[in-house]
Design a protein around this motif. Sequence first.
Motif, PDB file in Angstrom:
ATOM      1  N   UNK A 171     -36.311  52.902 134.380  1.00  0.00           N
ATOM      2  CA  UNK A 171     -35.623  53.740 135.369  1.00  0.00           C
ATOM      3  C   UNK A 171     -34.104  53.696 135.190  1.00  0.00           C
ATOM      4  N   UNK A 172     -33.455  54.857 135.459  1.00  0.00           N
ATOM      5  CA  UNK A 172     -31.999  54.929 135.396  1.00  0.00           C
ATOM      6  C   UNK A 172     -31.401  54.224 136.618  1.00  0.00           C
ATOM      7  N   UNK A 173     -30.288  53.521 136.386  1.00  0.00           N
ATOM      8  CA  UNK A 173     -29.571  52.872 137.489  1.00  0.00           C
ATOM      9  C   UNK A 173     -28.522  53.861 138.016  1.00  0.00           C
ATOM     10  N   UNK A 220     -23.796  59.198 141.678  1.00  0.00           N
ATOM     11  CA  UNK A 220     -23.300  59.005 140.319  1.00  0.00           C
ATOM     12  C   UNK A 220     -24.084  57.939 139.581  1.00  0.00           C
ATOM     13  N   UNK A 221     -23.672  57.581 138.369  1.00  0.00           N
ATOM     14  CA  UNK A 221     -22.530  58.136 137.618  1.00  0.00           C
ATOM     15  C   UNK A 221     -22.776  59.609 137.228  1.00  0.00           C
ATOM     16  N   UNK A 252     -37.706  62.180 138.562  1.00  0.00           N
ATOM     17  CA  UNK A 252     -37.152  61.054 137.804  1.00  0.00           C
ATOM     18  C   UNK A 252     -37.192  59.787 138.665  1.00  0.00           C
ATOM     19  N   UNK A 253     -37.455  58.673 137.985  1.00  0.00           N
ATOM     20  CA  UNK A 253     -37.524  57.370 138.652  1.00  0.00           C
ATOM     21  C   UNK A 253     -36.176  56.667 138.445  1.00  0.00           C
ATOM     22  N   UNK A 254     -35.620  56.123 139.517  1.00  0.00           N
ATOM     23  CA  UNK A 254     -34.292  55.495 139.431  1.00  0.00           C
ATOM     24  C   UNK A 254     -34.297  54.197 140.201  1.00  0.00           C
ATOM     25  N   UNK A 255     -33.311  53.377 139.868  1.00  0.00           N
ATOM     26  CA  UNK A 255     -32.972  52.232 140.709  1.00  0.00           C
ATOM     27  C   UNK A 255     -31.599  52.515 141.305  1.00  0.00           C
TER      28      UNK A 255
END
Length: 386
Positions: free
Chosen positions: A29-31, A364-365, A376-379
């Motif tokens: 996952x994207x931070x 952001x970023x 989309x999966x994110x942290x």
Amino acid sequence: MKKLLLVILVIAGVIGLSVMGRSTKSSEPEAVQSFTVIEQPIESTVLASGRLRYGDEFQVRSEVNARVIELAVDEGDVVKQGQLLIRLDQENFEIEVSNQKTNVALRRNDIERAQLRIESLQIQLERQNKLFEQGAAQATTLEDMKNQIAQAQVDFTMQKLLLEQSADALNQAQKRLAKTIIKAPVDGLVSALDIKRGELAVSGGADISLMTLVDPSVIFSEIDVDEADIGNVTLGLPVRVFAVAYLDQQLEGTVSKIATSARNVPGKNSLVFPVEVVVTDSDKVILRPGMSTRAEIINRSENSWPLVPIEAIQEQTEGNDVSFQVFVVNGGVVSSRTVELGVQDDRYQAIKKGITAGEQVVTGPYRILRGLTDGDIVTTVELSDE
């Protein structure tokens, strides 16, 4: 056959890489940075620049043409109403007054002479009447005497009119003489002195000023507001004023006047509206007229709105249609949300429709935010609203 097999293998390889990419993206996952939507009134500001000036201005002008023989004040002096400011040369005006006084005296003598003539002719007429009754005078003599009296009365009336004319001329001459003594029309401060001793004071010109008096108890910042912002400016709005000489010192002000028509200002492509701001705490620093100022007109909304950081807003364009969206995070998964924008300040954007307080948005970023898609999966690392 070999070529066909080669094409099939290439296609399979591309598909495999795509699947691996998706697998990698979903497995890592994207931070992102996030912000929990708050709800509160928003404070928008209109920025403008201008200059300081004192309160009411009074242009002191001469009403006669004469040379200055005395300046009783200097620039920067505080004066009281009725105080002597300037004395002009009186010689020619005194001569004029003297001549007019002589004319008035002569007219009075002429009136007295005409009155005496009428009285004399009336005495003669009475005598002729008695002689006529005795038969010692002719009727033509009586008629002639009556004509002489009538002419004398006309002369007497004319002399009275000439006396009034001379008296008016004397009054005007005395007023012109009085105007050689120029006194302060109001209490004030001499902010500009535009003439020197020995120079000629000229009357009749609206743009010919001897000096300027101002009210030092009030000071204004005259600012130019861009036509695109004037709709957000109303009377009574609070203003933060910063004089260039004291950029670290915030002064409080209030919008006191808004021009009804726009004007062109050299160096600006758009029209501006002059706005007058009264500085309400001018005693904090030493302010002088002409100082450049920067003003922030504050327009605080009465209603509370959901607020998000400006950087969370994404603009979408399809043909001539423009819309705005944010990415909402729920359970680590993002989804786009179309929103309707309201006002904004330097940090926050008010949302009229499309989101509510308590929801979490991505801020952001930017390099990640611009590439996000639904699902989309994110942290998240949450930003504070401090």
